[in-house]
Design an enzyme around this catalytic site. Structure first.
Site, PDB file in Angstrom:
ATOM      1  N   SER A  57       0.806  -1.225   0.000  1.00 49.04           N
ATOM      2  CA  SER A  57       0.000   0.000   0.000  1.00 49.04           C
ATOM      3  C   SER A  57       0.834   1.268   0.000  1.00 49.04           C
ATOM      4  O   SER A  57       0.456   2.263  -0.629  1.00 49.04           O
ATOM      5  CB  SER A  57      -0.944   0.013   1.205  1.00 49.04           C
ATOM      6  N   HIS A  98       1.245   4.383   4.294  1.00 54.32           N
ATOM      7  CA  HIS A  98       0.429   5.092   3.306  1.00 54.32           C
ATOM      8  C   HIS A  98       0.873   6.541   3.180  1.00 54.32           C
ATOM      9  O   HIS A  98       1.056   7.070   2.079  1.00 54.32           O
ATOM     10  CB  HIS A  98      -1.046   5.073   3.723  1.00 54.32           C
TER      11      HIS A  98
END
Length: 344
Positions: A122, A174
């Site tokens: 991610s 992230h």
């Protein structure tokens, strides 16, 4: 025209490695199998494992996924965004970008959470997303790829992950991936040469190239009016000349830079600079209709059409700071003419 591949060699390798790790670890349920891949051995403190020579640990958490949906969701983005970047920047750049985004996001996730039990692609995905998004704002090679609906969805998902409603998520990974991609793209855009602001129209966009609609004309005129009104009323006739346009652009940007300006003002500055270029080169306005957005471009009069992206405001601002806006304008005109002379 070079045909764009619908796939990426680097993405294929990343997907294969992630799938292999998922299978060997029973989709992240076998902690013993994942032990050598976590950023730190659970029995050691801090970065002792890495400092002892296990340097692969700064990268390998990206290949760990906890469950089929985690794996599939991330790797679909890797497949799509990876092809975009590899087609335009090459496999070497893409591999280097992956390594930087993975290392930075993994290290900061561990530093700020203190927990080595995390994994996933991610952080890299958000890096790829931010890079394509920011490049698309300024670079014709990336223009129109990232739709606004996709941007909204990714940012909403980013915020939702931080709320904790979706369970334990590596939010620092992230965040750092997003930051790496955005800063990298911004710095590259800031250093784009004038000859990198032009390009042949991709084959898959040809059918979307249109003349200005009434709405486009009204929008452009509103932007020109805002710039024109920065002149004193008695001097506004100067705006109709190339010199007048450059003069008012320099005055506006010297008075206040781009920081804090609303988007419509930034777009107005770009449009007026492009107007000046078209007065010198004979290009005309056109628009690429990409379903959810209409992208203004400069276009040659006759086929085969060649498009030129309006010069980004950050480049115009940089020229103003260097007291060389006229020189930058002349260089841009020269580059356009050289492109037109070499057109076949």
């Amino acid at each position: 025209m070079r045909k764009l591949k619908p796939y990426s060699y680097v993405s294929i390798v990343l997907i294969a490695l992630s799938a292999l790790v998922a299978l060997l670890s029973s989709f992240g349920t076998s902690m013993q199998d994942l032990r050598p891949l976590f950023i730190s051995d659970p029995d050691q403190v801090g970065f002792a494992s890495i400092l002892s020579g296990q340097i692969w640990r700064v990268v390998t958490p990206a290949f760990i996924h906890f469950g089929p949906m985690h794996l599939i969701f991330n790797l679909l983005w890797v497949w799509d965004l990876g092809a975009v970047i590899e087609n335009r920047k090459g496999p070497g750049f893409y591999l280097g970008f992956f390594l930087v985004a993975a290392v930075v996001s993994n290290i900061f996730q561990y530093l700020l959470s203190g927990n080595p039990y995390f994994g996933g692609m991610s952080g890299v995905v958000y890096g790829l997303f931010a890079y394509v998004w920011i490049r698309g704002r300024y670079d014709p090679a990336f223009k129109g790829i990232m739709r606004q609906a996709t941007v909204n969805m990714m940012l909403i998902w980013f915020v939702l992950c931080w709320t904790g409603l979706l369970g334990p998520i590596a939010n620092w990974a992230h965040s750092m991936g997003l930051l790496v991609g955005a800063v990298w793209a911004y710095l590259e855009c800031k250093n784009l040469r004038p000859d990198q602001l032009s390009g042949a129209l991709p084959a898959n966009k040809t059918q979307n190239l249109q003349y200005f609609s009434t709405a486009d004309i009204l929008k452009a005129e509103a932007q020109r009016s805002w710039v024109r009104e920065q002149y004193l009323p008695e001097a506004r006739d100067q705006f109709e000349t190339v010199t007048g346009k450059l003069k008012i652009l320099a005055a506006i940007l010297q008075q206040k830079g781009l920081e804090g300006r609303p988007l419509h003002e930034v777009e107005a500055l770009e449009l007026v600079f492009a107007d000046a270029l078209m007065l010198e080169t004979g290009l005309k306005w056109a628009v690429i209709d990409d379903n959810e957005q209409r992208i203004f471009v400069m276009m040659t009069q006759d086929a085969p059409f060649r498009i030129f992206s309006p010069v980004p405001a950050i480049k115009i601002m940089q020229a103003v700071d260097d007291a060389s806006l006229t020189e930058f304008f002349n260089t841009s005109v020269q580059v356009i003419r050289e492109n037109l002379q070499g057109q076949v």
